[in-house]
Design a protein around this motif. Sequence first.
Motif, PDB file in Angstrom:
ATOM      1  N   PRO A  82       3.317  -4.662  -7.158  1.00  0.00           N
ATOM      2  CA  PRO A  82       3.763  -3.406  -6.553  1.00  0.00           C
ATOM      3  C   PRO A  82       2.970  -3.110  -5.276  1.00  0.00           C
ATOM      4  CG  PRO A  82       2.453  -2.968  -8.513  1.00  0.00           C
ATOM      5  CD  PRO A  82       2.604  -4.456  -8.416  1.00  0.00           C
ATOM      6  N   ILE A  83       3.664  -2.686  -4.246  1.00  0.00           N
ATOM      7  CA  ILE A  83       3.013  -2.282  -2.994  1.00  0.00           C
ATOM      8  C   ILE A  83       3.688  -1.010  -2.498  1.00  0.00           C
ATOM      9  CG2 ILE A  83       2.333  -4.620  -2.286  1.00  0.00           C
ATOM     10  CD1 ILE A  83       4.685  -4.552  -0.286  1.00  0.00           C
ATOM     11  N   GLU A  84       2.995  -0.319  -1.632  1.00  0.00           N
ATOM     12  CA  GLU A  84       3.580   0.842  -0.981  1.00  0.00           C
ATOM     13  C   GLU A  84       3.938   0.433   0.429  1.00  0.00           C
ATOM     14  OE1 GLU A  84       1.819   5.018   0.326  1.00  0.00           O
ATOM     15  OE2 GLU A  84       2.118   4.881  -1.852  1.00  0.00           O
ATOM     16  N   VAL A  85       5.143   0.756   0.849  1.00  0.00           N
ATOM     17  CA  VAL A  85       5.572   0.470   2.215  1.00  0.00           C
ATOM     18  C   VAL A  85       5.830   1.786   2.928  1.00  0.00           C
ATOM     19  CG1 VAL A  85       6.553  -1.769   1.617  1.00  0.00           C
ATOM     20  CG2 VAL A  85       8.022   0.241   1.611  1.00  0.00           C
ATOM     21  N   GLU A  86       5.609   1.783   4.227  1.00  0.00           N
ATOM     22  CA  GLU A  86       5.804   2.985   5.036  1.00  0.00           C
ATOM     23  C   GLU A  86       6.813   2.682   6.132  1.00  0.00           C
ATOM     24  OE1 GLU A  86       3.302   5.866   8.101  1.00  0.00           O
ATOM     25  OE2 GLU A  86       2.242   4.372   6.939  1.00  0.00           O
ATOM     26  N   ILE A  87       7.707   3.621   6.364  1.00  0.00           N
ATOM     27  CA  ILE A  87       8.647   3.477   7.479  1.00  0.00           C
ATOM     28  C   ILE A  87       7.879   3.720   8.771  1.00  0.00           C
ATOM     29  CG2 ILE A  87      10.682   4.426   8.625  1.00  0.00           C
ATOM     30  CD1 ILE A  87      11.796   5.142   5.875  1.00  0.00           C
ATOM     31  N   ILE A  88       7.925   2.733   9.671  1.00  0.00           N
ATOM     32  CA  ILE A  88       7.199   2.880  10.939  1.00  0.00           C
ATOM     33  C   ILE A  88       8.135   3.009  12.134  1.00  0.00           C
ATOM     34  CG2 ILE A  88       5.084   1.786  10.121  1.00  0.00           C
ATOM     35  CD1 ILE A  88       5.980  -0.792  11.601  1.00  0.00           C
ATOM     36  N   ASP A  89       9.445   2.710  11.936  1.00  0.00           N
ATOM     37  CA  ASP A  89      10.391   2.857  13.039  1.00  0.00           C
ATOM     38  C   ASP A  89      11.810   2.926  12.477  1.00  0.00           C
ATOM     39  OD1 ASP A  89      11.057   3.018  15.846  1.00  0.00           O
ATOM     40  OD2 ASP A  89      11.807   0.962  15.691  1.00  0.00           O
ATOM     41  N   ILE A  90      12.649   3.727  13.112  1.00  0.00           N
ATOM     42  CA  ILE A  90      14.066   3.788  12.773  1.00  0.00           C
ATOM     43  C   ILE A  90      14.827   3.672  14.086  1.00  0.00           C
ATOM     44  CG2 ILE A  90      15.934   5.166  11.786  1.00  0.00           C
ATOM     45  CD1 ILE A  90      13.804   6.599  10.068  1.00  0.00           C
TER      46      ILE A  90
END
Length: 154
Positions: A105-113
């Motif tokens: 399990p990892i946490e991902v972050e949205i860095i661009d849309i």
Amino acid sequence: MKIANHTVVEINYTLKDADGTVIDSSANGEPLKYLQGVGNIIPGLEREMLEKAPGDKFTAVISPEEGYGVQNPELIQTMPRSAFSGVEELEVGMAFHAQSTDGHPIEVEIIDIDGDEVTINGNHPLAGVELHFEIEVISVRDATAEEIDHGHVH
């Protein structure tokens, strides 16, 4: 008593980046308690803690390699917005739980849309950051057999 493997350590700390920006601190909360020598804290800081004693105050600079690692470009991916079905509004900075390619399990972050393309980063937020710690050792005691067996402080 000095800090050695399998001792329970209680510290006050302030963590800053290389620019002096405070990232985290125990100043407005409880001191941090951890079990030395079992990977409860980052490797570089664990090494720096050895042989310290209650009352010791010191600074430690930890490289990314000895902290949260360097940025891994393979953990930055662009995917279609449809991969986030069930989430109405996507915003930069939002975090999601995911699985790494090896199933962890990892946490991902949205860095661009960008339109229908969403770029996520699975690196730890402090990956690639040189860490500057100010430490005060509060207490040190031998860990109990149960703490050693479980790998954390009780």
